[in-house]
Each structure stands twice: as C-alpha cells, then as structure tokens.
Design a protein around this motif. Structure first.
Motif, PDB file in Angstrom:
ATOM      1  N   LEU A 145       0.836  -1.206   0.000  1.00 11.00           N
ATOM      2  CA  LEU A 145       0.000   0.000   0.000  1.00 11.00           C
ATOM      3  C   LEU A 145       0.869   1.253   0.000  1.00 11.00           C
ATOM      4  O   LEU A 145       0.621   2.202  -0.746  1.00 11.00           O
ATOM      5  CB  LEU A 145      -0.939   0.007   1.208  1.00 11.00           C
ATOM      6  N   SER A 167       2.552   1.543  -3.514  1.00  4.73           N
ATOM      7  CA  SER A 167       1.660   1.716  -4.662  1.00  4.73           C
ATOM      8  C   SER A 167       0.770   2.958  -4.562  1.00  4.73           C
ATOM      9  O   SER A 167       0.409   3.529  -5.588  1.00  4.73           O
ATOM     10  CB  SER A 167       0.772   0.481  -4.847  1.00  4.73           C
ATOM     11  N   ARG A 168       0.428   3.380  -3.358  1.00  2.14           N
ATOM     12  CA  ARG A 168      -0.538   4.478  -3.233  1.00  2.14           C
ATOM     13  C   ARG A 168      -0.054   5.663  -2.418  1.00  2.14           C
ATOM     14  O   ARG A 168      -0.285   6.808  -2.798  1.00  2.14           O
ATOM     15  CB  ARG A 168      -1.838   3.969  -2.625  1.00  2.14           C
ATOM     16  N   ARG A 213       2.069   8.406  -3.808  1.00  4.54           N
ATOM     17  CA  ARG A 213       1.326   9.219  -4.781  1.00  4.54           C
ATOM     18  C   ARG A 213       0.327  10.142  -4.076  1.00  4.54           C
ATOM     19  O   ARG A 213       0.078  11.251  -4.529  1.00  4.54           O
ATOM     20  CB  ARG A 213       0.606   8.263  -5.742  1.00  4.54           C
ATOM     21  N   ASP A 214      -0.237   9.693  -2.959  1.00  5.71           N
ATOM     22  CA  ASP A 214      -1.302  10.434  -2.278  1.00  5.71           C
ATOM     23  C   ASP A 214      -0.815  11.505  -1.308  1.00  5.71           C
ATOM     24  O   ASP A 214      -1.592  12.383  -0.935  1.00  5.71           O
ATOM     25  CB  ASP A 214      -2.217   9.463  -1.520  1.00  5.71           C
ATOM     26  N   THR A 273      -7.560  -0.944   5.121  1.00  8.55           N
ATOM     27  CA  THR A 273      -8.100  -0.562   3.819  1.00  8.55           C
ATOM     28  C   THR A 273      -9.614  -0.691   3.874  1.00  8.55           C
ATOM     29  O   THR A 273     -10.165  -1.490   4.636  1.00  8.55           O
ATOM     30  CB  THR A 273      -7.559  -1.440   2.672  1.00  8.55           C
ATOM     31  N   ARG A 288      -9.226   7.032  -2.692  1.00 10.36           N
ATOM     32  CA  ARG A 288      -8.724   6.904  -4.061  1.00 10.36           C
ATOM     33  C   ARG A 288      -9.093   8.162  -4.846  1.00 10.36           C
ATOM     34  O   ARG A 288     -10.234   8.639  -4.771  1.00 10.36           O
ATOM     35  CB  ARG A 288      -9.317   5.647  -4.702  1.00 10.36           C
TER      36      ARG A 288
END
Length: 190
Positions: free
Chosen positions: A14, A17-18, A21-22, A47, A78
């Motif tokens: 997590l 991958s996320r 970026r967040d 999650t 998201r």
C-alpha cells in the motif's frame, strides 16, 4: 464497504503503490519508521474495499493499549472517488471499528494559516467536520508544521481537550524517538 487490517507485506505494498502518490514527500514517513511501529503492534493500517476487494480508501492509526484515543496518522480516498461520499462512509466505518476500544480518534489537519494551500486546508477540515469530527482548542507543531486537532468520536461521549492533549502527547512520545521528540513535537491548548 469492507474494512481490512493489513499485515506488514500488505502495508508495504500500500505504501509503495498508493501513499507515495497520495501524500507529499514532506508528510510521508519513511516506511522503515512505519515498519517499526507495525512490529511494535502500535500501528494499524486499514483498507476500505468494495465487495470485489478493490481499495477505495485507507487509513493508518496509531493505537496504544489502555488509551482512550488513537491517532489517524494517514487517511486517503482513491483520487477518482473523492467527492463521492466514500470518505465519509470510510470514516464512519472507522469509528465503528474502533468503538469497542477507543472513545475517539484524533485527526491532525494542516492549520490554514500556515498551510501551503490555505483553501485545501480549510476544505480538508470542513470535510472532517461534516463527517462528524469535532473541533478542539488543541494545536500541535510537528517538525515545523502547524496542525489543528480534531476529535472523531467513536461513541456518544466527547473527550475533554485536556484528556485529548494528554493522549496526543502519549501517542507522540511512542511514535517519535528521543532526541527527535524534544523540540520537534510541541502541543498547544489544554
């Protein structure tokens, strides 16, 4: 929507991958620091997924045994689902998940007066308030960044600011090792 606690491998996936970026690099802890909190049993990455298992949102909490309040360290929806109500639903699920153990979750929001983008900071605080969080008189300054502290109740009772302040200090004293804590983590309010 379903909630799922991640193991260390899922947390790393997590993060890679996320989360990179967040969250801006200045807000994101190195994964090694997060891994230490996971290994100590103090970090709970969750999650929020749809029935097919697709991640809709996620949250990382610092929860200490015997404490009345935990800290939502990271929360994100998201990007293609923002503004759809998923964030509010995820926060309500988070409250229900922690209700058996905690009276409240603390939320730190960049203070609009010092945020890089004051409008985004005000919008983020407004989102949390509309989702059921309550403003407190507390603020913190963590590694130079100023935060307003909100309380997300996990039950019917709101904790007094003094109790929240003590909880926040206790949480940070476990999250940030000395000598970094002294002078880098400051609390204001009750």
């Amino acid at each position: 929507m379903r909630i799922r606690l991640l193991d260390a491998a899922g947390a790393r996936q997590l993060y890679e991958s996320r989360m990179a970026r967040d969250f801006p690099p200045g807000e994101l802890k190195p994964f090694a620091a997060m891994e230490e909190l996971l290994a100590a049993g103090l970090y709970e990455p969750l999650t929020f997924t749809d029935d097919a298992g697709a991640v809709l949102a996620y949250a990382w909490q610092v929860v200490l045994p015997g404490q009345q309040a935990g800290l939502v360290d990271y929360f994100a929806v998201r990007s293609d689902l923002r503004g759809s109500g998923i964030g509010t639903r995820a926060l309500h699920l988070l409250q229900a998940h922690y209700a058996p153990r905690l009276a409240a979750l603390l939320l730190e929001c960049e203070h609009p007066a010092e945020a890089p983008d004051a409008a985004i900071a005000r919008r983020r605080i407004g989102f949390y308030l509309r989702a059921g969080a309550r403003a407190t008189a507390l603020e913190s300054r963590v590694f130079g960044a100023r935060y307003s502290i909100l309380q997300l109740p996990c039950g019917e009772t709101l904790l007094p600011d003094g109790t929240l302040n003590t909880a926040l200090q206790t949480l940070y004293s476990r999250m940030v090792p000395q000598p970094y804590y002294r002078g880098s983590v400051i609390f204001y309010g009750n």
